[in-house]
Design an enzyme around this catalytic site. Structure first.
Site, PDB file in Angstrom:
ATOM      1  N   ASP A   1       2.163  -7.900  -1.652  1.00  0.00           N
ATOM      2  CA  ASP A   1       2.778  -7.167  -2.761  1.00  0.00           C
ATOM      3  C   ASP A   1       4.076  -6.477  -2.370  1.00  0.00           C
ATOM      4  OD1 ASP A   1       1.813  -5.094  -1.213  1.00  0.00           O
ATOM      5  OD2 ASP A   1       0.609  -4.165  -2.793  1.00  0.00           O
TER       6      ASP A   1
ATOM      7  N   SER B   1      -3.225  -3.623   3.284  1.00  0.00           N
ATOM      8  CA  SER B   1      -1.810  -3.890   3.040  1.00  0.00           C
ATOM      9  C   SER B   1      -1.023  -4.096   4.332  1.00  0.00           C
ATOM     10  CB  SER B   1      -1.221  -2.758   2.190  1.00  0.00           C
ATOM     11  OG  SER B   1       0.055  -3.060   1.742  1.00  0.00           O
TER      12      SER B   1
ATOM     13  N   ASP C   1       4.354  -8.720   3.036  1.00  0.00           N
ATOM     14  CA  ASP C   1       3.439  -7.975   3.898  1.00  0.00           C
ATOM     15  C   ASP C   1       2.059  -8.617   3.853  1.00  0.00           C
ATOM     16  OD1 ASP C   1       2.705  -7.175   1.351  1.00  0.00           O
ATOM     17  OD2 ASP C   1       2.295  -5.111   1.938  1.00  0.00           O
TER      18      ASP C   1
ATOM     19  N   ASP D   1      -0.753  -8.211   2.371  1.00  0.00           N
ATOM     20  CA  ASP D   1      -1.462  -8.550   1.137  1.00  0.00           C
ATOM     21  C   ASP D   1      -0.546  -9.087   0.051  1.00  0.00           C
ATOM     22  OD1 ASP D   1      -0.273  -6.084   0.490  1.00  0.00           O
ATOM     23  OD2 ASP D   1      -1.904  -5.527  -0.855  1.00  0.00           O
TER      24      ASP D   1
END
Length: 450
Positions: free
Chosen positions: A249, A106, A245, A247
């Site tokens: 989400d 993430s 960000d 990834d």
């Protein structure tokens, strides 16, 4: 029962350090494959999972290890390549697969990586499945017969499918023509996706953070480092900026003056718009970190509000329990369950844009009634297993700070679910008092952690 490896968002750590090693990840793939193949599995049908990843260089290694373990368990694997976490959730659901797996850490730096899972419905795995996978890690890899091995296939149209899905969540009678938007993809998994979504809906797009090299993910760009986005919005005289960000989400946004808007402010814009148009189902779920001013703002509109533990999975659980649709975190995880089964930065941005376009307002105008209280968060590194929360010196410091706040603020101490940190948060009306109070508690924790 406490989980040994799974945290609040899958399994995460520094690459090369246990458990983020090829050997462990291969075993994890095998254990997960055995568990998932047995869940809702029809005899004679082969189970299949989807693997996506962000742009970290370690993703190649971990993808191969995970793939080997799953294939050894007799599970077919679809490889999507670099793709956002919410895209894996969407594709898992629409392709009717047993599970989706994301290789990502993430918002963490590139030295870290992790593995997280989605169920067949596109939601995070329930605790009992994670416990079963952990139990399976105790078993050695056993291959019944070569003919029982799984197969791997590249999913070549994953990106196109997801772009069309994102666009489908935006009203068909609305477009973004006349808007200039700067989109910051954090050199992460949305680098080849986000700009296309907003451009195809009519916006003029300036893209930054779209040149991943394997080690620059989240480095100076994206939702956790929005400084370059703020500068770019002003320099390009854009209407607003969108930062995702690594990834994809998490979302923060910037107005035309370069002012940053966090998750609380963006959820407020969405909630108010839905409430005014009779589309808000029930209330809104925040977390223990949600700004107190947001809670008060919901109260002024007679919108029910509940706090979950920190972590989007806990927001999701509370939404499902209540039968509500909207919730999220001030960090930028926003969940709109009528649009997607998980938090999605691009879809959330489109929800905000829908609200702005409907009333022809700027971000500043749409959030003018929400004035956030000063909130200071200090991360203190502590050794794993050290119980600072139960120490008398820490409890005393917290009690003294709460007395000083005199009911006009709050204190929250919580261990991170993904890093060896204790997060010290103080919130209140007086910024100077809040800053001094947070530092006071953090200093006490640092002495204990030294």
């Amino acid at each position: 029962m406490t989980k040994k490896y799974f945290g609040t968002d899958g399994i995460r750590g520094r690459v090369g350090d246990f458990p983020i090693t090829p050997h462990f990840v291969m075993n994890l793939g095998y254990a997960a494959g055995r568990v998932l193949a047995g869940a809702e599995h029809t005899p004679g049908e082969r189970s299949a999972v989807l693997i996506g990843k962000d742009t970290r260089i370690s993703g190649y290694m971990l993808e191969s290890a995970l793939q080997a373990g799953l294939i050894a368990a007799g599970v077919d694997v679809y490889l999507a390549g670099p793709i956002p976490t919410p895209a894996v959730a969407y594709l898992t659901r629409t392709l009717r697969l047993q599970a989706g797996i994301v290789i990502s850490a993430s918002h963490n730096p590139y030295e870290d990586n992790g593995i997280k899972f989605f169920s067949a419905s596109g939601s995070k795995l329930p605790d009992e499945i994670e416990h079963a996978i952990e139990a399976g890690l105790e078993d050695a890899i056993k291959i019944d017969a070569p003919g029982c091995l799984g197969k791997a296939k590249r999913l070549d149209d994953a990106v196109g499918r997801y772009i069309e899905f994102c666009k489908s969540t935006f009203p068909s009678v609305m477009n973004l023509r006349g808007m200039k938007i700067v989109v910051d993809c954090a050199h992460g998994a949305t680098y080849h996706i986000a700009s296309h979504v907003f451009h195809e809906l009519g916006a003029e797009v300036v893209a930054i953070g779209v040149k991943p090299d394997g080690i620059n993910i989240n480095d100076g760009y994206g939702a956790t480092s929005p400084g370059n986005l703020q500068k770019a919005v002003v320099e390009h005289q854009a209407d607003l900026g969108i930062a995702l960000d690594g990834d994809g989400d998490r979302l923060v946004m910037v107005d035309k003056a370069g002012v940053l808007y966090d998750g609380d402010q963006l959820i407020y814009v969405i909630a108010r718009h839905r409430h005014e148009h009779g589309r808000l189902v029930g209330g809104v779920v925040g977390t223990l970190m949600t700004n107190l001013a947001f809670e008060h703002a919901m109260g002024r509109m007679d919108i029910p509000f509940l706090r979950a533990k920190v972590g989007d999975r806990y927001v999701m659980e509370l939404l499902q329990q209540q039968g509500w649709q909207l919730g999220g975190e001030n960090s930028g995880h926003i969940i709109c369950l009528d649009k997607h089964s998980t938090g999605d930065g691009i879809v959330s941005a489109l929800e905000v844009l829908c609200a702005l376009r409907t009333k022809q307002q700027s971000l500043a105008e749409a959030s003018v009634d929400l004035i956030l209280y000063p909130q200071v968060l200090i991360n203190v590194r502590v050794a794993r297993g050290v119980d600072c929360l139960g120490h008398e010196a820490v409890r005393q410091a917290v009690a003294e700070v709460e007395q000083a706040l005199d009911g006009k603020g709050r204190v929250l101490l919580r261990p991170s679910g993904t890093e060896p940190l204790l997060r010290v948060m103080v919130e209140g009306e007086d910024r100077q008092l809040v800053e001094q109070s947070a530092q006071r508690i953090a200093d006490v924790v640092k002495l204990l952690a030294a």
